[in-house]
Motif scaffolding. Sequence first.
Motif, PDB file in Angstrom:
ATOM      1  N   HIS A  85      -4.063  17.132   0.375  1.00 42.32           N
ATOM      2  CA  HIS A  85      -2.662  16.689   0.399  1.00 42.32           C
ATOM      3  C   HIS A  85      -2.254  16.241   1.796  1.00 42.32           C
ATOM      4  O   HIS A  85      -1.563  15.220   1.956  1.00 42.32           O
ATOM      5  CB  HIS A  85      -1.747  17.812  -0.079  1.00 42.32           C
ATOM      6  CG  HIS A  85      -0.308  17.407  -0.107  1.00 42.32           C
ATOM      7  ND1 HIS A  85       0.167  16.406  -0.926  1.00 42.32           N
ATOM      8  CD2 HIS A  85       0.769  17.867   0.589  1.00 42.32           C
ATOM      9  CE1 HIS A  85       1.467  16.257  -0.732  1.00 42.32           C
ATOM     10  NE2 HIS A  85       1.852  17.121   0.180  1.00 42.32           N
ATOM     11  N   ILE A  86      -2.679  16.968   2.798  1.00 42.82           N
ATOM     12  CA  ILE A  86      -2.371  16.588   4.186  1.00 42.82           C
ATOM     13  C   ILE A  86      -2.931  15.198   4.476  1.00 42.82           C
ATOM     14  O   ILE A  86      -2.249  14.334   5.057  1.00 42.82           O
ATOM     15  CB  ILE A  86      -2.935  17.623   5.163  1.00 42.82           C
ATOM     16  CG1 ILE A  86      -2.151  18.938   5.056  1.00 42.82           C
ATOM     17  CG2 ILE A  86      -2.894  17.095   6.602  1.00 42.82           C
ATOM     18  CD1 ILE A  86      -2.786  20.104   5.786  1.00 42.82           C
ATOM     19  N   GLU A  87      -4.164  14.947   4.072  1.00 48.18           N
ATOM     20  CA  GLU A  87      -4.787  13.657   4.350  1.00 48.18           C
ATOM     21  C   GLU A  87      -4.161  12.545   3.518  1.00 48.18           C
ATOM     22  O   GLU A  87      -4.054  11.397   3.981  1.00 48.18           O
ATOM     23  CB  GLU A  87      -6.301  13.735   4.099  1.00 48.18           C
ATOM     24  CG  GLU A  87      -7.033  14.715   4.992  1.00 48.18           C
ATOM     25  CD  GLU A  87      -6.957  14.354   6.476  1.00 48.18           C
ATOM     26  OE1 GLU A  87      -6.903  13.151   6.805  1.00 48.18           O
ATOM     27  OE2 GLU A  87      -6.935  15.279   7.302  1.00 48.18           O
ATOM     28  N   PHE A  88      -3.734  12.864   2.295  1.00 47.37           N
ATOM     29  CA  PHE A  88      -3.078  11.851   1.462  1.00 47.37           C
ATOM     30  C   PHE A  88      -1.781  11.377   2.120  1.00 47.37           C
ATOM     31  O   PHE A  88      -1.537  10.167   2.241  1.00 47.37           O
ATOM     32  CB  PHE A  88      -2.791  12.421   0.072  1.00 47.37           C
ATOM     33  CG  PHE A  88      -2.146  11.433  -0.861  1.00 47.37           C
ATOM     34  CD1 PHE A  88      -2.865  10.375  -1.384  1.00 47.37           C
ATOM     35  CD2 PHE A  88      -0.811  11.562  -1.218  1.00 47.37           C
ATOM     36  CE1 PHE A  88      -2.267   9.457  -2.237  1.00 47.37           C
ATOM     37  CE2 PHE A  88      -0.207  10.650  -2.072  1.00 47.37           C
ATOM     38  CZ  PHE A  88      -0.941   9.595  -2.587  1.00 47.37           C
ATOM     39  N   TRP A 124       4.465   8.191  -4.462  1.00 44.82           N
ATOM     40  CA  TRP A 124       3.474   9.247  -4.663  1.00 44.82           C
ATOM     41  C   TRP A 124       3.323   9.521  -6.159  1.00 44.82           C
ATOM     42  O   TRP A 124       4.234   9.233  -6.944  1.00 44.82           O
ATOM     43  CB  TRP A 124       3.902  10.539  -3.947  1.00 44.82           C
ATOM     44  CG  TRP A 124       3.925  10.429  -2.459  1.00 44.82           C
ATOM     45  CD1 TRP A 124       3.141   9.625  -1.677  1.00 44.82           C
ATOM     46  CD2 TRP A 124       4.794  11.118  -1.556  1.00 44.82           C
ATOM     47  NE1 TRP A 124       3.455   9.792  -0.348  1.00 44.82           N
ATOM     48  CE2 TRP A 124       4.462  10.689  -0.245  1.00 44.82           C
ATOM     49  CE3 TRP A 124       5.811  12.063  -1.713  1.00 44.82           C
ATOM     50  CZ2 TRP A 124       5.114  11.176   0.888  1.00 44.82           C
ATOM     51  CZ3 TRP A 124       6.461  12.536  -0.591  1.00 44.82           C
ATOM     52  CH2 TRP A 124       6.119  12.107   0.698  1.00 44.82           C
ATOM     53  N   PRO A 125       2.214  10.119  -6.562  1.00 45.68           N
ATOM     54  CA  PRO A 125       2.018  10.421  -7.986  1.00 45.68           C
ATOM     55  C   PRO A 125       2.924  11.562  -8.458  1.00 45.68           C
ATOM     56  O   PRO A 125       3.509  12.286  -7.642  1.00 45.68           O
ATOM     57  CB  PRO A 125       0.542  10.838  -8.043  1.00 45.68           C
ATOM     58  CG  PRO A 125       0.254  11.369  -6.675  1.00 45.68           C
ATOM     59  CD  PRO A 125       1.073  10.540  -5.724  1.00 45.68           C
ATOM     60  N   ALA A 182       0.834  -1.212   0.000  1.00 45.96           N
ATOM     61  CA  ALA A 182       0.000   0.000   0.000  1.00 45.96           C
ATOM     62  C   ALA A 182       0.865   1.257   0.000  1.00 45.96           C
ATOM     63  O   ALA A 182       0.567   2.225  -0.702  1.00 45.96           O
ATOM     64  CB  ALA A 182      -0.926  -0.018   1.214  1.00 45.96           C
ATOM     65  N   LEU A 183       1.936   1.241   0.770  1.00 46.92           N
ATOM     66  CA  LEU A 183       2.846   2.389   0.798  1.00 46.92           C
ATOM     67  C   LEU A 183       3.460   2.646  -0.574  1.00 46.92           C
ATOM     68  O   LEU A 183       3.707   3.799  -0.948  1.00 46.92           O
ATOM     69  CB  LEU A 183       3.955   2.171   1.828  1.00 46.92           C
ATOM     70  CG  LEU A 183       3.569   2.344   3.297  1.00 46.92           C
ATOM     71  CD1 LEU A 183       4.646   1.752   4.202  1.00 46.92           C
ATOM     72  CD2 LEU A 183       3.353   3.818   3.631  1.00 46.92           C
ATOM     73  N   LEU A 184       3.712   1.602  -1.320  1.00 46.73           N
ATOM     74  CA  LEU A 184       4.361   1.739  -2.624  1.00 46.73           C
ATOM     75  C   LEU A 184       3.359   1.851  -3.765  1.00 46.73           C
ATOM     76  O   LEU A 184       3.726   1.741  -4.938  1.00 46.73           O
ATOM     77  CB  LEU A 184       5.315   0.565  -2.853  1.00 46.73           C
ATOM     78  CG  LEU A 184       6.537   0.548  -1.921  1.00 46.73           C
ATOM     79  CD1 LEU A 184       7.404  -0.671  -2.185  1.00 46.73           C
ATOM     80  CD2 LEU A 184       7.350   1.835  -2.052  1.00 46.73           C
ATOM     81  N   THR A 185       2.100   2.083  -3.440  1.00 47.58           N
ATOM     82  CA  THR A 185       1.073   2.385  -4.440  1.00 47.58           C
ATOM     83  C   THR A 185       1.001   3.900  -4.591  1.00 47.58           C
ATOM     84  O   THR A 185       0.715   4.611  -3.629  1.00 47.58           O
ATOM     85  CB  THR A 185      -0.295   1.836  -4.001  1.00 47.58           C
ATOM     86  OG1 THR A 185      -0.193   0.412  -3.838  1.00 47.58           O
ATOM     87  CG2 THR A 185      -1.367   2.156  -5.027  1.00 47.58           C
ATOM     88  N   ALA A 186       1.277   4.387  -5.781  1.00 40.38           N
ATOM     89  CA  ALA A 186       1.412   5.833  -5.980  1.00 40.38           C
ATOM     90  C   ALA A 186       0.095   6.524  -6.312  1.00 40.38           C
ATOM     91  O   ALA A 186      -0.193   7.601  -5.784  1.00 40.38           O
ATOM     92  CB  ALA A 186       2.440   6.115  -7.085  1.00 40.38           C
ATOM     93  N   GLU A 187      -0.695   5.947  -7.198  1.00 40.45           N
ATOM     94  CA  GLU A 187      -1.899   6.622  -7.674  1.00 40.45           C
ATOM     95  C   GLU A 187      -2.877   6.785  -6.513  1.00 40.45           C
ATOM     96  O   GLU A 187      -3.164   5.831  -5.789  1.00 40.45           O
ATOM     97  CB  GLU A 187      -2.523   5.791  -8.801  1.00 40.45           C
ATOM     98  CG  GLU A 187      -3.489   6.574  -9.675  1.00 40.45           C
ATOM     99  CD  GLU A 187      -4.858   6.730  -9.047  1.00 40.45           C
ATOM    100  OE1 GLU A 187      -5.458   7.811  -9.191  1.00 40.45           O
ATOM    101  OE2 GLU A 187      -5.335   5.766  -8.395  1.00 40.45           O
ATOM    102  N   PRO A 188      -3.384   8.001  -6.289  1.00 37.81           N
ATOM    103  CA  PRO A 188      -4.173   8.273  -5.081  1.00 37.81           C
ATOM    104  C   PRO A 188      -5.370   7.347  -4.866  1.00 37.81           C
ATOM    105  O   PRO A 188      -5.553   6.816  -3.763  1.00 37.81           O
ATOM    106  CB  PRO A 188      -4.604   9.729  -5.267  1.00 37.81           C
ATOM    107  CG  PRO A 188      -3.514  10.331  -6.084  1.00 37.81           C
ATOM    108  CD  PRO A 188      -3.102   9.252  -7.035  1.00 37.81           C
ATOM    109  N   ARG A 189      -6.199   7.162  -5.886  1.00 32.05           N
ATOM    110  CA  ARG A 189      -7.365   6.292  -5.687  1.00 32.05           C
ATOM    111  C   ARG A 189      -6.932   4.854  -5.421  1.00 32.05           C
ATOM    112  O   ARG A 189      -7.557   4.141  -4.624  1.00 32.05           O
ATOM    113  CB  ARG A 189      -8.278   6.363  -6.911  1.00 32.05           C
ATOM    114  CG  ARG A 189      -9.120   7.630  -6.977  1.00 32.05           C
ATOM    115  CD  ARG A 189     -10.097   7.572  -8.136  1.00 32.05           C
ATOM    116  NE  ARG A 189     -11.003   8.720  -8.136  1.00 32.05           N
ATOM    117  CZ  ARG A 189     -10.713   9.906  -8.646  1.00 32.05           C
ATOM    118  NH1 ARG A 189      -9.525  10.104  -9.195  1.00 32.05           N
ATOM    119  NH2 ARG A 189     -11.582  10.907  -8.608  1.00 32.05           N
TER     120      ARG A 189
END
Length: 263
Positions: free
Chosen positions: A83-86, A50-51, A11-18
């Motif tokens: 962005h803070i929540e992301f 991150w994206p 999950a940490l290495l998943t970049a796309e926000p959705r």
Amino acid sequence: MTSLAFAIRSALLTAEPRAKVSATRQLVRNWRKGLLSWDFEVEMPDKPAWPERPELLTPNKMPKRGKGGSERGRIALWHSLAHIEFVAIDLALDMAGRFGEDMGRKFVEDFLSVAADEAMHFALLARKLESLGSFYGALPAHAGLWEAAYETRHDVRARLAIVPMVLEARGLDVTPSTLQRVKSQGDANGAKMLQRILDDEIRHVAIGTKHFSDSAQKSGESAPKLWQSLVEKHFRGRIKPPFNDSARQAAGLSLDYYGGIAS
């Protein structure tokens, strides 16, 4: 069976926000269903994926938001909050994955719960941006939100002291004024969203404070004094008023902690 650490790392290495939101939610569901083994055979990355957008800038290069009531100002506000929540999703995941083996199951359960909340917050804020004709990534964002996590990667008590008990606690201080401003603009939906986030963040600060206090108690140390020493060592900014004392108190973060070092 997939290990807990592997699922968190993924999950940490998943970049796309959705996709990160989806991976986080699925991870938490799988953990609660007993589908992940209590194994920590893989390490957490020093930095999450991150994206490409938003462009990350240092604070002194961030553009001004514009007037709060303007369309540009409103979009900038919601983008900043998104962005803070992301980043907060990754902060909670890393807390569970990096320190969970030593801190135990309750610690992991608590911070995976926080991660699920942050994923929900981000999804709400992303939809809010879309309702305003924008999207997450449309504007530059603060580059420094991960610094505290990186600098405290070897010390769980320092991480607890800085992330939930300083950075998230600051959100308790500033969110009420933002909420009032949004209400004054007639944005009932936005105000409801911010109230939900504020209520959840009180719980998040309480979780961090409790685990920090328990750790200090086990080693026979004063939790407020230990917190102050760790903040002075690891936090580059200032602990400054105004404080939302009632929300902090509800989170267990009494004046004994921050009163002596506030400036």
